[in-house]
Design a protein around this motif. Structure first.
Motif, mmCIF file in Angstrom:
data_model
loop_
_atom_site.group_PDB
_atom_site.id
_atom_site.type_symbol
_atom_site.label_atom_id
_atom_site.label_comp_id
_atom_site.label_asym_id
_atom_site.label_seq_id
_atom_site.Cartn_x
_atom_site.Cartn_y
_atom_site.Cartn_z
ATOM 1 N N LEU A 146 1.011 -0.783 -0.160
ATOM 2 C CA LEU A 146 -0.037 -0.095 0.223
ATOM 3 C C LEU A 146 0.842 1.990 -0.089
ATOM 4 C CD1 LEU A 146 -3.300 -1.347 2.819
ATOM 5 C CD2 LEU A 146 -2.487 -1.353 -0.475
ATOM 6 N N ASP A 147 2.314 0.820 -0.037
ATOM 7 C CA ASP A 147 3.059 2.233 -0.197
ATOM 8 C C ASP A 147 2.771 2.984 -1.208
ATOM 9 O OD1 ASP A 147 4.394 1.417 1.733
ATOM 10 O OD2 ASP A 147 6.076 0.991 0.603
ATOM 11 N N GLY A 148 2.597 4.283 -0.648
ATOM 12 C CA GLY A 148 2.525 5.541 -2.181
ATOM 13 C C GLY A 148 1.044 6.030 -1.865
ATOM 14 N N LEU A 149 0.125 5.279 -2.132
ATOM 15 C CA LEU A 149 -1.399 4.988 -1.725
ATOM 16 C C LEU A 149 -2.138 5.965 -0.377
ATOM 17 C CD1 LEU A 149 -2.397 1.602 -2.900
ATOM 18 C CD2 LEU A 149 -2.096 3.561 -4.517
ATOM 19 N N HIS A 150 -2.891 6.403 -0.326
ATOM 20 C CA HIS A 150 -3.676 7.045 0.217
ATOM 21 C C HIS A 150 -5.420 6.687 0.040
ATOM 22 C CE1 HIS A 150 -5.334 10.798 -1.914
ATOM 23 N NE2 HIS A 150 -4.857 10.667 -3.292
ATOM 24 N N GLY A 151 -5.678 7.214 1.584
ATOM 25 C CA GLY A 151 -7.046 6.548 2.124
ATOM 26 C C GLY A 151 -8.014 7.763 1.458
ATOM 27 N N VAL A 152 -9.549 7.810 1.792
ATOM 28 C CA VAL A 152 -10.366 8.688 1.122
ATOM 29 C C VAL A 152 -10.286 9.981 2.761
ATOM 30 C CG1 VAL A 152 -11.440 7.061 0.075
ATOM 31 C CG2 VAL A 152 -12.319 7.623 1.949
ATOM 32 N N GLY A 153 -11.106 10.663 2.022
ATOM 33 C CA GLY A 153 -10.962 11.466 3.084
ATOM 34 C C GLY A 153 -10.689 13.123 2.606
ATOM 35 N N ALA A 154 -10.614 14.209 2.660
ATOM 36 C CA ALA A 154 -10.182 15.560 2.478
ATOM 37 C C ALA A 154 -8.472 14.887 3.499
ATOM 38 C CB ALA A 154 -11.114 17.025 3.802
ATOM 39 N N GLU A 155 -8.333 14.832 4.669
ATOM 40 C CA GLU A 155 -6.910 14.207 4.809
ATOM 41 C C GLU A 155 -7.654 13.280 5.605
ATOM 42 O OE1 GLU A 155 -6.484 17.257 8.273
ATOM 43 O OE2 GLU A 155 -7.017 19.347 7.349
ATOM 44 N N PRO A 156 -6.910 12.307 4.536
ATOM 45 C CA PRO A 156 -6.911 10.848 4.527
ATOM 46 C C PRO A 156 -5.729 10.412 5.441
ATOM 47 C CG PRO A 156 -5.992 12.134 2.315
ATOM 48 C CD PRO A 156 -5.744 12.590 3.247
ATOM 49 N N SER A 157 -6.239 9.388 5.947
ATOM 50 C CA SER A 157 -5.284 8.684 7.198
ATOM 51 C C SER A 157 -4.662 7.614 6.430
ATOM 52 C CB SER A 157 -5.827 8.367 8.340
ATOM 53 O OG SER A 157 -7.263 7.009 8.716
ATOM 54 N N ALA A 158 -3.792 6.855 7.417
ATOM 55 C CA ALA A 158 -2.872 5.895 6.686
ATOM 56 C C ALA A 158 -3.456 4.463 6.571
ATOM 57 C CB ALA A 158 -1.789 5.627 7.295
ATOM 58 N N LEU A 159 -3.505 4.337 5.444
ATOM 59 C CA LEU A 159 -4.126 2.762 5.609
ATOM 60 C C LEU A 159 -3.708 2.099 5.898
ATOM 61 C CD1 LEU A 159 -4.008 2.805 1.033
ATOM 62 C CD2 LEU A 159 -6.207 3.115 2.251
ATOM 63 N N ARG A 160 -4.235 0.848 6.680
ATOM 64 C CA ARG A 160 -3.772 -0.110 7.568
ATOM 65 C C ARG A 160 -4.633 -1.305 7.160
ATOM 66 N NH1 ARG A 160 -7.048 -0.467 11.805
ATOM 67 N NH2 ARG A 160 -8.898 1.361 12.787
ATOM 68 N N THR A 161 -4.605 -2.259 7.942
ATOM 69 C CA THR A 161 -5.472 -4.102 7.316
ATOM 70 C C THR A 161 -5.901 -4.100 9.292
ATOM 71 O OG1 THR A 161 -2.858 -5.245 8.222
ATOM 72 C CG2 THR A 161 -3.843 -4.495 5.752
ATOM 73 N N VAL A 162 -6.943 -4.459 9.188
ATOM 74 C CA VAL A 162 -7.726 -5.156 10.241
ATOM 75 C C VAL A 162 -7.788 -7.236 10.402
ATOM 76 C CG1 VAL A 162 -9.483 -5.025 11.510
ATOM 77 C CG2 VAL A 162 -9.014 -3.098 11.062
ATOM 78 N N THR A 163 -6.746 -7.877 10.712
ATOM 79 C CA THR A 163 -7.214 -9.775 11.067
ATOM 80 C C THR A 163 -8.149 -9.474 11.636
ATOM 81 O OG1 THR A 163 -4.726 -8.289 9.993
ATOM 82 C CG2 THR A 163 -5.775 -10.670 10.558
ATOM 83 N N ALA A 164 -8.014 -11.155 10.742
ATOM 84 C CA ALA A 164 -9.233 -12.291 11.809
ATOM 85 C C ALA A 164 -8.785 -13.202 11.442
ATOM 86 C CB ALA A 164 -10.652 -11.235 11.621
ATOM 87 N N GLY A 165 -8.398 -14.178 11.566
ATOM 88 C CA GLY A 165 -7.555 -15.385 11.097
ATOM 89 C C GLY A 165 -7.308 -15.367 9.947
ATOM 90 N N PRO A 166 -7.732 -16.009 9.157
ATOM 91 C CA PRO A 166 -6.682 -15.782 8.051
ATOM 92 C C PRO A 166 -7.497 -14.793 6.893
ATOM 93 C CG PRO A 166 -9.304 -17.384 8.033
ATOM 94 C CD PRO A 166 -8.957 -17.168 8.607
ATOM 95 N N LEU A 167 -8.073 -13.942 7.281
ATOM 96 C CA LEU A 167 -8.738 -12.672 6.852
ATOM 97 C C LEU A 167 -8.342 -11.400 6.940
ATOM 98 C CD1 LEU A 167 -12.187 -14.300 6.205
ATOM 99 C CD2 LEU A 167 -10.859 -13.901 3.839
ATOM 100 N N CYS A 168 -7.939 -11.004 6.111
ATOM 101 C CA CYS A 168 -8.316 -9.170 6.480
ATOM 102 C C CYS A 168 -9.267 -8.211 6.020
ATOM 103 C CB CYS A 168 -6.139 -8.492 6.111
ATOM 104 S SG CYS A 168 -4.402 -9.604 7.161
ATOM 105 N N ALA A 169 -8.671 -6.999 5.975
ATOM 106 C CA ALA A 169 -9.378 -6.159 6.220
ATOM 107 C C ALA A 169 -8.765 -4.955 5.811
ATOM 108 C CB ALA A 169 -11.029 -4.822 6.826
ATOM 109 N N VAL A 170 -8.427 -4.361 4.992
ATOM 110 C CA VAL A 170 -7.738 -2.956 3.709
ATOM 111 C C VAL A 170 -8.778 -1.511 4.357
ATOM 112 C CG1 VAL A 170 -6.543 -1.108 2.296
ATOM 113 C CG2 VAL A 170 -6.331 -3.661 2.869
ATOM 114 N N VAL A 171 -8.490 -0.695 5.611
ATOM 115 C CA VAL A 171 -9.100 0.159 6.559
ATOM 116 C C VAL A 171 -7.994 1.406 5.804
ATOM 117 C CG1 VAL A 171 -10.621 -2.077 7.149
ATOM 118 C CG2 VAL A 171 -8.453 -0.273 8.794
ATOM 119 N N SER A 172 -9.149 2.323 6.277
ATOM 120 C CA SER A 172 -8.007 3.731 6.616
ATOM 121 C C SER A 172 -9.216 4.260 7.702
ATOM 122 C CB SER A 172 -8.163 4.890 6.562
ATOM 123 O OG SER A 172 -9.548 4.949 4.823
ATOM 124 N N ASP A 173 -8.541 5.540 9.034
ATOM 125 C CA ASP A 173 -9.528 5.643 10.097
ATOM 126 C C ASP A 173 -9.742 6.842 9.674
ATOM 127 O OD1 ASP A 173 -8.482 3.981 12.162
ATOM 128 O OD2 ASP A 173 -7.271 4.755 12.349
#
Length: 239
Positions: A17-44
């Motif tokens: 995800l290097d070089g990418l930014h999230g949504v919003g006027a002042e986007p926060s960093a992209l990160r992941t939320v993990t649960a077992g074998p899966l991840c969700a890519v999210v931003s605050d």
């Protein structure tokens, strides 16, 4: 804090995800939320996210970067979760289903194909050449016959024939295109379109699909606009 959720991936996906930014006027960093074998890519997020061009572009860029490295379940624009816990619970609730879908989409991308009639003159000439009855009606009208029933009869005949020929063309195009896909979804055409088709195409068929696209456009000739878009994240094949 609320989270904007972009995609679901397997835990072993690289998620570069290097070089990418999230949504919003002042986007926060992209990160992941993990649960077992899966991840969700999210931003605050701390604001309501609307479909502005800036945010639509950011959303799509994340999907395309993830898709370049492996299978991804792209969420439609605008999905908000309450917090990390709610995301983990959602991932855990249907982990087997998500993993099954990821396996089904592995090595594939979505393509959209639409076709519309942009000029009715070539098809009208074809109909008049092929149909003695239509040609006779047209010649009588052009010759000065003032019978008011003639234009109506010719119009109904031509409209029926145009509809039948475009339907047959759509069926022929679909049959050819579907052969390159793992799955497909045919939607009701809208506006001037007579074909609206989504294809889930394995990567190894991309080049053959492009060759078929060029051949079909050449064979169809004038008066028909055949439009391809892709490769795209497989939105149409994720529930």
């Amino acid at each position: 804090m609320p989270l904007y959720v972009y995609s679901i991936t397997a835990k072993d996906h690289p998620r570069r995800l290097d070089g990418l930014h999230g949504v919003g006027a002042e986007p926060s960093a992209l990160r992941t939320v993990t649960a077992g074998p899966l991840c969700a890519v999210v931003s605050d997020v701390d604001e309501e996210i609307r479909p502005k061009r800036r945010d639509l572009t950011a959303h799509q860029a994340v999907q395309e970067q993830l898709m370049a490295d492996g299978a991804v379940l792209p969420l439609q624009f605008g999905y908000i979760a309450a917090d990390d816990l709610s995301v983990r619970e959602a991932l855990a609730a249907d982990a087997d289903g998500y993993l099954s879908t990821l396996a089904r989409l592995e090595g594939c991308a979505e393509y959209h194909v639409r076709a519309s009639q942009t000029d009715d003159a070539p098809l009208l000439q074809q109909i008049l050449a092929d149909s003695p009855e239509a040609r006779d009606l047209n010649e009588r009208i052009r010759g000065g016959d003032r019978d008011p029933a003639l234009p109506l009869a010719l119009g109904e005949m031509v409209a029926h024939e145009v509809s039948a020929r475009l339907e047959a063309l759509a069926a022929g195009l679909s049959e050819t295109l579907i052969s390159f896909s793992r799955e497909y979804l045919a939607r009701p055409p809208s506006g001037s379109d007579f074909l609206n088709l989504s294809l889930l195409v394995p990567d190894e068929h991309n080049d053959r699909l492009r060759v078929a696209e060029a051949n079909m456009a050449r064979e169809i000739g004038s008066g028909i606009d055949l439009r391809f878009s892709g490769p795209l994240p497989p939105y149409s094949f994720v529930q």
